[in-house]
Design a protein around this motif. Structure first.
Motif, mmCIF file in Angstrom:
data_model
loop_
_atom_site.group_PDB
_atom_site.id
_atom_site.type_symbol
_atom_site.label_atom_id
_atom_site.label_comp_id
_atom_site.label_asym_id
_atom_site.label_seq_id
_atom_site.Cartn_x
_atom_site.Cartn_y
_atom_site.Cartn_z
ATOM 1 N N GLU A 193 -4.545 4.103 -7.397
ATOM 2 C CA GLU A 193 -4.092 5.493 -7.394
ATOM 3 C C GLU A 193 -5.280 6.449 -7.347
ATOM 4 O OE1 GLU A 193 -1.333 8.420 -10.186
ATOM 5 O OE2 GLU A 193 -1.116 6.239 -10.328
ATOM 6 N N VAL A 234 -6.702 6.422 -3.851
ATOM 7 C CA VAL A 234 -5.866 7.228 -2.962
ATOM 8 C C VAL A 234 -6.235 8.701 -3.079
ATOM 9 C CG1 VAL A 234 -3.506 8.087 -2.641
ATOM 10 C CG2 VAL A 234 -3.927 5.625 -2.811
ATOM 11 N N ALA A 235 -6.455 9.172 -4.304
ATOM 12 C CA ALA A 235 -6.826 10.570 -4.508
ATOM 13 C C ALA A 235 -8.162 10.894 -3.843
ATOM 14 C CB ALA A 235 -6.878 10.884 -6.001
ATOM 15 N N GLU A 247 -7.592 11.100 -0.062
ATOM 16 C CA GLU A 247 -6.905 12.328 0.343
ATOM 17 C C GLU A 247 -7.822 13.539 0.251
ATOM 18 O OE1 GLU A 247 -2.285 11.647 0.151
ATOM 19 O OE2 GLU A 247 -3.069 12.289 -1.800
ATOM 20 N N ALA A 282 -2.385 0.799 0.846
ATOM 21 C CA ALA A 282 -2.133 2.050 0.131
ATOM 22 C C ALA A 282 -3.070 3.151 0.618
ATOM 23 C CB ALA A 282 -2.290 1.830 -1.367
ATOM 24 N N LEU A 283 -4.317 2.808 0.847
ATOM 25 C CA LEU A 283 -5.283 3.799 1.321
ATOM 26 C C LEU A 283 -5.000 4.179 2.775
ATOM 27 C CD1 LEU A 283 -8.615 2.522 -0.268
ATOM 28 C CD2 LEU A 283 -6.814 3.918 -1.254
ATOM 29 N N ARG A 312 -2.007 4.248 4.123
ATOM 30 C CA ARG A 312 -0.857 5.159 4.062
ATOM 31 C C ARG A 312 -1.301 6.573 3.701
ATOM 32 N NH1 ARG A 312 4.344 2.927 3.734
ATOM 33 N NH2 ARG A 312 4.488 0.672 3.414
ATOM 34 N N ALA A 313 -2.217 6.678 2.751
ATOM 35 C CA ALA A 313 -2.733 8.002 2.376
ATOM 36 C C ALA A 313 -3.436 8.663 3.552
ATOM 37 C CB ALA A 313 -3.680 7.866 1.183
ATOM 38 N N THR A 314 -4.186 7.870 4.295
ATOM 39 C CA THR A 314 -4.878 8.377 5.484
ATOM 40 C C THR A 314 -3.873 8.872 6.513
ATOM 41 O OG1 THR A 314 -6.687 6.803 5.092
ATOM 42 C CG2 THR A 314 -6.515 7.754 7.300
ATOM 43 N N ARG A 333 -0.941 10.025 6.068
ATOM 44 C CA ARG A 333 -0.275 11.261 5.650
ATOM 45 C C ARG A 333 -1.034 12.503 6.107
ATOM 46 N NH1 ARG A 333 1.064 8.160 0.936
ATOM 47 N NH2 ARG A 333 -0.717 8.939 -0.274
ATOM 48 N N HIS A 334 -2.326 12.340 6.368
ATOM 49 C CA HIS A 334 -3.160 13.465 6.792
ATOM 50 C C HIS A 334 -3.501 13.393 8.281
ATOM 51 C CE1 HIS A 334 -3.911 15.070 2.726
ATOM 52 N NE2 HIS A 334 -3.717 13.805 2.367
#
Length: 500
Positions: A163, A166-167, A170, A199-200, A202-204, A206-207
């Motif tokens: 988590e 991920v922050a 982002e 997970a990372l 997916r975060a990427t 999103r942007h």
């Protein structure tokens, strides 16, 4: 030198551009334009104003505008190096000559899971202290993992740690990074669970970012590594790129057809998978990379690596601070000096460097020329260097001209238009860079003027920093940074942030 004159005052072009980084207005006439789209070459004049291309064609002239004579030469978009380490030592070499002399105008860094964090700091530095080339960057997974896990990295990350990663991703995506890079054969990323990387990714996504990977294996577990990359593309729904694509195991030489067929099938299924390739049969990394289990007591594993992945006579130490006298020697030569078998010497070199807390760098031959050529020729591969400014591997100073000499002129494996497309327009597409990589009105004036009959690399293992020949002028943002192999002193490069 190109005949370049100011029609009104007859001032040499180099005098105009070498004194400052301010963009000038000028027109390049008489050159054959290869525009970076893959379209056929054509004769056209190209006008540049304030760092942008403002006209292409017969009506590009203007009164009192400096003229660059390009007759007999090819004008192409500046090359985009999608996997570069030319940022290392860039502060000491702001002319970036090893890259710029090849025609490279943009370097994409943060590769193999490495790179500086935060990326906003990199951008601020390059704005305050510009280089001769533009700089874009990925977020390095290994750098993120190191920031969150520190020295306790030889394990899977906890959900709380993921988590926090991920922050970090982002935050850096918001700062303008192109996406996420991984180096899954390297510490600390080699210890990551695929779910962490997903997970990372997916975060990427999103942007609006991308994923580029030095995969978990380029040899014994190549298929599984490709499958992991494809699953990231499928599940996270973002473009995925294989870094420095290769088959680095003798047992698989000649096996490009089924591998590329798998990627083509994935593309038909909707996965935007691409690759970059450098035109050499030898890589540069560390000795440990041949031992994925990181067991430096496993003599059988070392013997297998030296028989199937890189022979001891083809593993040459390029950095070894634990014993600088070994630099330039092969593992076979070190073994002979020590009177031990090569596999024993190989393991001992790793252990001795680790005991002193020192790194090692080795250049190894693991690929076949035909495989390299086939991977370059795949329609969805672009060219990269994987090189640096002070590099013991010739790719740092020779990769792009080598493609033009070897793949185009010598073997005919690529047409000139195809090669330029792979170096510019396709590379820009793969990186998500919209305003570079093509000769068209509105594009940034990153340009390279070269002689297709003579352009060639000169860098070798013995002389890895030798600059290429045949490249006459390189412009970055409308400013000449190289003239006939020499830096002009101008530093017009800019940070390139992901377009939101």
């Amino acid at each position: 030198m190109i005949r370049s004159v100011l029609r009104a005052a007859l001032v040499p072009a180099v005098a105009l551009w070498a004194t400052a980084s301010a963009a000038e207005s000028f027109v390049i006439v008489g050159a054959t334009v290869v525009d970076g789209t893959g379209a056929p070459a054509r004769k056209a004049d190209v006008r540049v104003e304030d760092g942008r291309i403002t006209a292409v064609g017969k009506r590009a002239h203007g009164k009192g505008v400096p003229v660059v004579e390009g007759s007999g030469l090819v004008l192409a978009p500046g090359f985009i190096d999608t996997h570069s380490h030319h940022d290392r030592n860039l502060d000491a070499h702001l002319d970036a000559l090893a890259a710029a002399a090849q025609g490279i105008t943009t370097i994409v860094v943060g590769q193999d899971g490495g790179g500086p964090l935060p990326v906003a700091g990199l951008f601020a530095k390059r704005e305050a202290q510009p280089a001769a080339v533009n700089v874009a960057t990925y977020i390095g997974h290994n750098s993120v993992r190191d920031a969150v896990m520190g020295a306790d990295y030889k394990r899977a990350a906890t959900p709380a740690e993921v988590e926090r990663m991920v922050a970090v991703v982002e935050d850096n995506m918001r700062a303008g990074a192109l996406g996420l890079s991984t180096g899954l054969e390297y510490d600390p990323g080699i210890y990551s669970d695929p779910s962490e990387v997903m997970a990372l990714a997916r975060a990427t996504a999103r942007h609006g970012g991308r994923y580029i990977s030095h995969m978990r294996s380029e040899d014994t577990r190549l298929d599984a590594a490709v499958d992991e990359l494809l699953e990231i593309g499928r599940t996270a729904r973002l473009p995925v790129q294989i870094s420095h694509f290769k088959i680095a195991i003798v047992d698989r030489w000649g096996d490009t057809a089924p591998l590329l067929a798998k990627l083509d099938a994935a593309r038909r299924a909707g996965i935007d998978v691409t690759a970059d390739v450098y035109p050499y049969t030898y890589w540069q990394s560390n000795l440990e990379v041949l031992l994925p289990k990181r067991d430096f007591t496993d003599l059988a594993a070392a013997e297998f690596a030296l028989a199937h992945m890189a022979r001891p006579e083809d593993l040459r130490l390029t950095q070894y601070p634990a014993n600088p006298a070994y630099v330039g020697k092969t593992v076979a030569e070190v073994a002979a000096l020590r009177h031990v078998p090569p596999a024993r010497a190989y393991l001992d070199l790793i252990v001795e460097a680790e005991a002193k807390g020192m790194h090692n760098v080795v250049m190894g031959r693991s690929m076949a020329d035909d495989d390299v050529a086939a991977l370059i020729a795949w329609p969805h591969s672009n060219i990269c260097s994987d090189g640096g400014i002070e590099d013991a591997h010739p790719r740092g100073a020779g990769a792009f001209p080598r493609v033009l000499a070897w793949m185009v002129r010598e073997t005919g494996r690529l047409k000139l238009e195809e090669a330029i497309y792979k170096m510019s327009g396709l590379a820009a597409d793969h990186m998500g860079i919209g305003d570079r990589g093509r000769i068209a009105v509105g594009q940034a004036a990153d340009l390279v003027l070269f002689d297709p009959a003579t352009v060639a690399d000169r860098a070798t293992i013995e002389n890895p920093t030798a600059l290429p020949v045949g490249i006459r002028t390189v412009w970055v943002n409308g400013v000449a940074v190289v003239e006939t192999g020499k830096a002009t002193g101008a530093r017009p490069g800019k940070p390139i942030r992901r377009a939101n």
